[in-house]
Write an enzyme that holds these catalytic residues in place. Structure first.
Site, PDB file in Angstrom:
ATOM      1  N   HIS A 176      48.827  46.603  66.287  1.00  0.00           N
ATOM      2  CA  HIS A 176      49.318  48.203  66.304  1.00  0.00           C
ATOM      3  C   HIS A 176      50.236  47.995  66.329  1.00  0.00           C
ATOM      4  O   HIS A 176      50.653  49.697  66.652  1.00  0.00           O
ATOM      5  CB  HIS A 176      48.035  48.995  66.451  1.00  0.00           C
TER       6      HIS A 176
ATOM      7  N   ASN B 273      43.143  53.305  64.299  1.00  0.00           N
ATOM      8  CA  ASN B 273      44.168  51.894  64.164  1.00  0.00           C
ATOM      9  C   ASN B 273      45.155  52.539  63.095  1.00  0.00           C
ATOM     10  O   ASN B 273      45.287  53.406  61.677  1.00  0.00           O
ATOM     11  CB  ASN B 273      42.897  50.941  62.923  1.00  0.00           C
TER      12      ASN B 273
ATOM     13  N   TYR C 170      39.427  50.870  73.370  1.00  0.00           N
ATOM     14  CA  TYR C 170      40.976  50.831  73.220  1.00  0.00           C
ATOM     15  C   TYR C 170      41.512  52.125  73.868  1.00  0.00           C
ATOM     16  O   TYR C 170      40.583  53.191  73.316  1.00  0.00           O
ATOM     17  CB  TYR C 170      42.062  51.674  71.570  1.00  0.00           C
TER      18      TYR C 170
HETATM   19  C1  LIG Z   1      44.713  40.908  62.776  1.00  0.00           C
HETATM   20  C2  LIG Z   1      44.651  42.554  62.528  1.00  0.00           C
HETATM   21  C3  LIG Z   1      44.282  42.723  62.272  1.00  0.00           C
HETATM   22  C4  LIG Z   1      44.298  44.269  62.015  1.00  0.00           C
HETATM   23  N1  LIG Z   1      43.845  45.821  62.200  1.00  0.00           N
HETATM   24  C5  LIG Z   1      43.879  46.397  61.529  1.00  0.00           C
HETATM   25  C6  LIG Z   1      42.396  47.876  60.620  1.00  0.00           C
HETATM   26  O1  LIG Z   1      41.209  47.635  61.241  1.00  0.00           O
HETATM   27  N2  LIG Z   1      43.459  48.754  60.718  1.00  0.00           N
HETATM   28  C7  LIG Z   1      44.812  48.942  60.537  1.00  0.00           C
HETATM   29  O2  LIG Z   1      44.776  50.455  60.388  1.00  0.00           O
HETATM   30  N3  LIG Z   1      45.496  48.401  61.084  1.00  0.00           N
HETATM   31  C8  LIG Z   1      45.572  47.123  61.214  1.00  0.00           C
HETATM   32  N4  LIG Z   1      45.853  46.456  61.852  1.00  0.00           N
HETATM   33  C9  LIG Z   1      47.586  47.112  61.222  1.00  0.00           C
HETATM   34  C10 LIG Z   1      48.212  47.115  60.102  1.00  0.00           C
HETATM   35  O3  LIG Z   1      47.878  46.605  59.263  1.00  0.00           O
HETATM   36  C11 LIG Z   1      49.811  47.279  60.319  1.00  0.00           C
HETATM   37  O4  LIG Z   1      50.018  48.326  61.588  1.00  0.00           O
HETATM   38  C12 LIG Z   1      49.878  47.601  58.911  1.00  0.00           C
HETATM   39  O5  LIG Z   1      50.082  45.920  58.290  1.00  0.00           O
HETATM   40  C13 LIG Z   1      52.041  47.457  59.337  1.00  0.00           C
HETATM   41  O6  LIG Z   1      52.618  47.979  58.022  1.00  0.00           O
HETATM   42  P1  LIG Z   1      54.030  47.633  58.107  1.00  0.00           P
HETATM   43  O7  LIG Z   1      54.438  48.526  56.489  1.00  0.00           O
HETATM   44  O8  LIG Z   1      54.833  47.824  59.004  1.00  0.00           O
HETATM   45  O9  LIG Z   1      54.516  46.063  57.711  1.00  0.00           O
HETATM   46  P2  LIG Z   1      53.593  44.961  57.307  1.00  0.00           P
HETATM   47  O10 LIG Z   1      52.139  45.263  56.712  1.00  0.00           O
HETATM   48  O11 LIG Z   1      53.368  44.168  58.053  1.00  0.00           O
HETATM   49  O12 LIG Z   1      54.211  44.722  55.687  1.00  0.00           O
HETATM   50  C14 LIG Z   1      55.610  43.913  56.286  1.00  0.00           C
HETATM   51  C15 LIG Z   1      55.998  43.050  54.945  1.00  0.00           C
HETATM   52  O13 LIG Z   1      56.473  42.715  55.196  1.00  0.00           O
HETATM   53  C16 LIG Z   1      57.169  40.954  54.902  1.00  0.00           C
HETATM   54  N5  LIG Z   1      58.653  40.879  55.508  1.00  0.00           N
HETATM   55  C17 LIG Z   1      58.634  41.015  56.263  1.00  0.00           C
HETATM   56  N6  LIG Z   1      60.008  39.886  56.859  1.00  0.00           N
HETATM   57  C18 LIG Z   1      60.549  39.499  56.112  1.00  0.00           C
HETATM   58  C19 LIG Z   1      61.509  39.396  55.224  1.00  0.00           C
HETATM   59  N7  LIG Z   1      62.590  38.747  55.943  1.00  0.00           N
HETATM   60  N8  LIG Z   1      62.196  39.324  54.095  1.00  0.00           N
HETATM   61  C20 LIG Z   1      61.059  39.677  52.312  1.00  0.00           C
HETATM   62  N9  LIG Z   1      59.961  40.059  53.387  1.00  0.00           N
HETATM   63  C21 LIG Z   1      59.211  40.220  54.965  1.00  0.00           C
HETATM   64  C22 LIG Z   1      56.152  40.728  54.890  1.00  0.00           C
HETATM   65  O14 LIG Z   1      55.317  39.369  54.553  1.00  0.00           O
HETATM   66  C23 LIG Z   1      55.450  41.811  54.608  1.00  0.00           C
HETATM   67  O15 LIG Z   1      54.651  41.479  53.785  1.00  0.00           O
HETATM   68  C24 LIG Z   1      45.824  45.052  62.085  1.00  0.00           C
HETATM   69  C25 LIG Z   1      47.681  44.460  61.720  1.00  0.00           C
HETATM   70  C26 LIG Z   1      46.196  42.447  62.195  1.00  0.00           C
HETATM   71  C27 LIG Z   1      47.223  41.727  62.262  1.00  0.00           C
END
Ligand SMILES: Cc1cc2nc3c(=O)[nH]c(=O)nc-3n(C[C@H](O)[C@H](O)[C@H](O)COP(=O)(O)OP(=O)(O)OC[C@H]3O[C@@H](n4cnc5c(N)ncnc54)[C@H](O)[C@@H]3O)c2cc1C
Length: 551
Positions: free
Chosen positions: A485, A528, A405
């Site tokens: 990410h 990550n 990456y």
């Molecule tokens: C397949 C995959 C693998 C990954 N691997 C890694 C890793 O190994 N290490 C790492 O550091 N990062 C990893 N990531 C990235 C990391 O998981 C994300 O960057 C992180 O979860 C983002 O956090 P967030 O708080 O922005 O949103 P999220 O964790 O996505 O949370 C958003 C929440 O809001 C809810 N939501 C959305 N829209 C609405 C709505 N309209 N009404 C009510 N609720 C809603 C969703 O259901 C979700 O629960 C990975 C991501 C994926 C998809």
């Protein structure tokens, strides 16, 4: 129950937080700890067994260990015939259940570096002193690079191979999270946010302390479409749950505030439907019959660069074979038909292969780009391979993958948004928009490959020996460069022409709307991102609590 519905209908909240993912759970815990009346809303449902989840592998039936508890089932998330846990209205991977991305990510967990929060890396001044917030995260959720409950490491053959590959190139081994700021020519065991051999993250830590407070309410299966807005004042949160208020609108206490934590795609979509964002996105909402009804009048639209400035690590896979490596059958059968001894060992006491997700080794190296900007390459190494494209004969039980990456220093930016059905999607891909990004990752991959001859019996099979590294990188499918990410869609900054939230994470042009999730991060961190998002959530919440005029 009727009682709950009647009482919540009349309830107003100091803070309504939308989305129980990485950012939202931490904000909810800290705000409720400070005595605020907090409502955390989540569109999805339970995930881990402790939260009431029941999605168990056939071999884990009758236990409290779901697909989301068992780290070794990570790879099976991508081959499930009914992957209900991904958001169905976003075209890239995003988690729509309790815990958000942290419930179904690879669990790789890096403490952020000082440089991640630097002004050079896009942060406004006032955010550099992250240590107290990062330390607060570490106190709640320490990382582990040996997640098995017996303290042993399993399936470690790639570690020995990588040691032989990297040490001649001047890399040194370290415990990665013991020296977060060392990210040049270093390698070590992969670190995770797992506890007791199970997926943990904010759900198993911060949510637990929030849940026992009487001033904290969590509601799942509630979809938020927009905030209700009178000019710059947010007066409520519009949901599909009429038990929460008249017409599904949740009310705020006087001076109450709303925090969007719905992830890069989710938060952007809520902003658009609230009349906040670029005019082309708001025009799509206006043309959508259902959403148009609640869109504020055009005179109230707030033009901010929501969805602009997004970045994601460009990543490229190299597939190798080595006779020492056990590819773990490419993780293909772990859901239905795991190796019996490993399944039994895990069920007994959460030890063994299944106590970890697939990564085994991580490494970093700094590169000076031709534009004078330093960019970092991160490598993640795991047994198995998502796809093999080769003309070489090879032994499929000995394959492993290095994902290379480009991390901190990436200059390319893309755009995310919605289509006419309001499905979230990338509008402009963020990978390799700047040719210097591509040149640096190419150089890094060539360096990795240059060491192969020093390692007896190590063979690169993808790309194969008929394909040059240049040609491989040139023709790499952009769709498979996605690292999941996404950051930057509601970037923090001081200027509303280039940023969406101000230095207190408050949306420009509003009095009481905030964002705490990956979207506010202006540029990619070294690793990550979830560790950094957690630190950002701690710091943003502290800034919001300190901001006068709140509830
Ligand atoms: C397949 C995959 C693998 C990954 N691997 C890694 C890793 O190994 N290490 C790492 O550091 N990062 C990893 N990531 C990235 C990391 O998981 C994300 O960057 C992180 O979860 C983002 O956090 P967030 O708080 O922005 O949103 P999220 O964790 O996505 O949370 C958003 C929440 O809001 C809810 N939501 C959305 N829209 C609405 C709505 N309209 N009404 C009510 N609720 C809603 C969703 O259901 C979700 O629960 C990975 C991501 C994926 C998809």
């Amino acid at each position: 129950s009727v009682t709950t519905a009647a009482s919540t209908a009349t309830t107003a909240y100091d803070y309504v937080i939308v989305g129980a993912g990485v950012g939202g759970i931490i904000a909810a815990d800290r705000l409720s700890e400070a005595g605020k009346k907090v409502l955390l809303l989540e569109r999805g449902g339970p995930s881990t067994g402790e939260t009431g989840g029941h999605y168990n592998a056939p071999w884990a039936m009758g236990t409290n260990l779901t697909k989301f508890d068992i780290p070794g089932l990570f790879e099976s998330l991508f081959s499930d015939p009914d992957p209900w846990y991904w958001c169905q209205d976003v075209t890239v991977f995003a988690g729509c259940l309790l815990g958000g991305g942290a419930t179904l990510n690879g669990g790789l967990y890096w403490y952020p570096t000082d440089a991640d929060f630097s002004v050079e890396n896009g942060w406004p001044s006032g955010w550099q002193d992250h240590a107290q917030y990062t330390n607060a995260v570490i106190a709640r959720l320490p990382s582990t690079d040996h997640p098995s409950t017996d303290g042993q490491r399993y399936l470690e053959q790639t570690f020995g191979v990588m040691q032989q590959l990297l040490e001649p190139q001047g890399y040194r081994q370290l415990t990665i999270n013991d020296e977060p700021n060392s990210k040049d020519h270093v390698y070590g065991h992969s670190a995770f946010d797992f506890i007791d051999g199970k997926r943990a993250g904010p759900v198993a830590t911060y949510l637990q302390t929030a849940k026992v407070r009487p001033n904290f309410t969590y509601k799942d299966f509630v979809y938020v479409s927009s905030v209700v807005r009178n000019g710059s004042q947010i007066t409520g949160v519009r949901t599909n749950d009429t038990s929460l208020g008249s017409g599904g609108v949740v009310s705020l206490t006087p001076n109450g505030r709303v925090i969007l934590s719905s992830g890069s795609y989710g938060t952007s979509r809520i902003l658009f439907q609230s009349g906040i964002g670029p005019s082309d996105m708001l025009a799509l909402v206006k043309n959508n019959v259902e959403a148009a009804v609640h869109l504020p009048l055009q005179s109230q639209w707030i033009n901010l660069p929501v969805g602009m400035n997004v970045s994601d690590n460009p990543s490229i896979n190299l597939v190798f074979t080595h006779p020492s490596v056990d590819s773990y059958d490419n993780w293909a059968d772990v859901w239905t038909d795991p190796r019996p001894a490993d399944a039994a060992q895990y069920l007994k006491n959460q030890s063994g292969v299944f106590a970890s997700a697939s990564p085994r080794v991580n490494f970093w190296r700094a590169y000076a780009g031709s534009d004078g900007i330093t960019r970092f390459m991160q490598g993640t190494v795991r047994p198995g391979a998502g796809s093999v494209d080769t003309t070489n004969p090879y032994n499929a039980s000995q394959v492993f993958t290095i994902t290379a990456y480009l991390s901190q220093g990436v200059t390319s930016r893309g755009r995310l948004g919605v289509n006419g059905s309001l499905t979230g999607m990338p509008l402009v891909n963020p990978w390799f928009q700047d040719p210097v990004d591509k040149a640096v990752l190419l150089e890094g991959i060539k360096d990795i490959v240059s060491g192969i001859s020093a390692v007896p019996n190590l063979t690169l099979i993808t790309p194969d020996n008929h394909t040059t590294i240049d040609a491989y990188v040139d023709t790499y499918d952009p769709a498979s460069m996605d690292s999941n990410h996404w950051v930057g869609a509601a970037k923090i900054g001081t200027d509303p022409t280039t940023a969406v939230v101000n230095t207190n994470a408050k949306v420009f042009g509003t009095n009481n709307l905030f964002v705490i999730d990956a979207s506010i991060i202006p540029a990619l961190p070294m690793g990550n991102p979830q560790g950094m998002i957690m630190s950002v959530a701690e710091q943003a919440t502290a800034k919001i609590l300190a901001l006068v005029g709140g509830p």
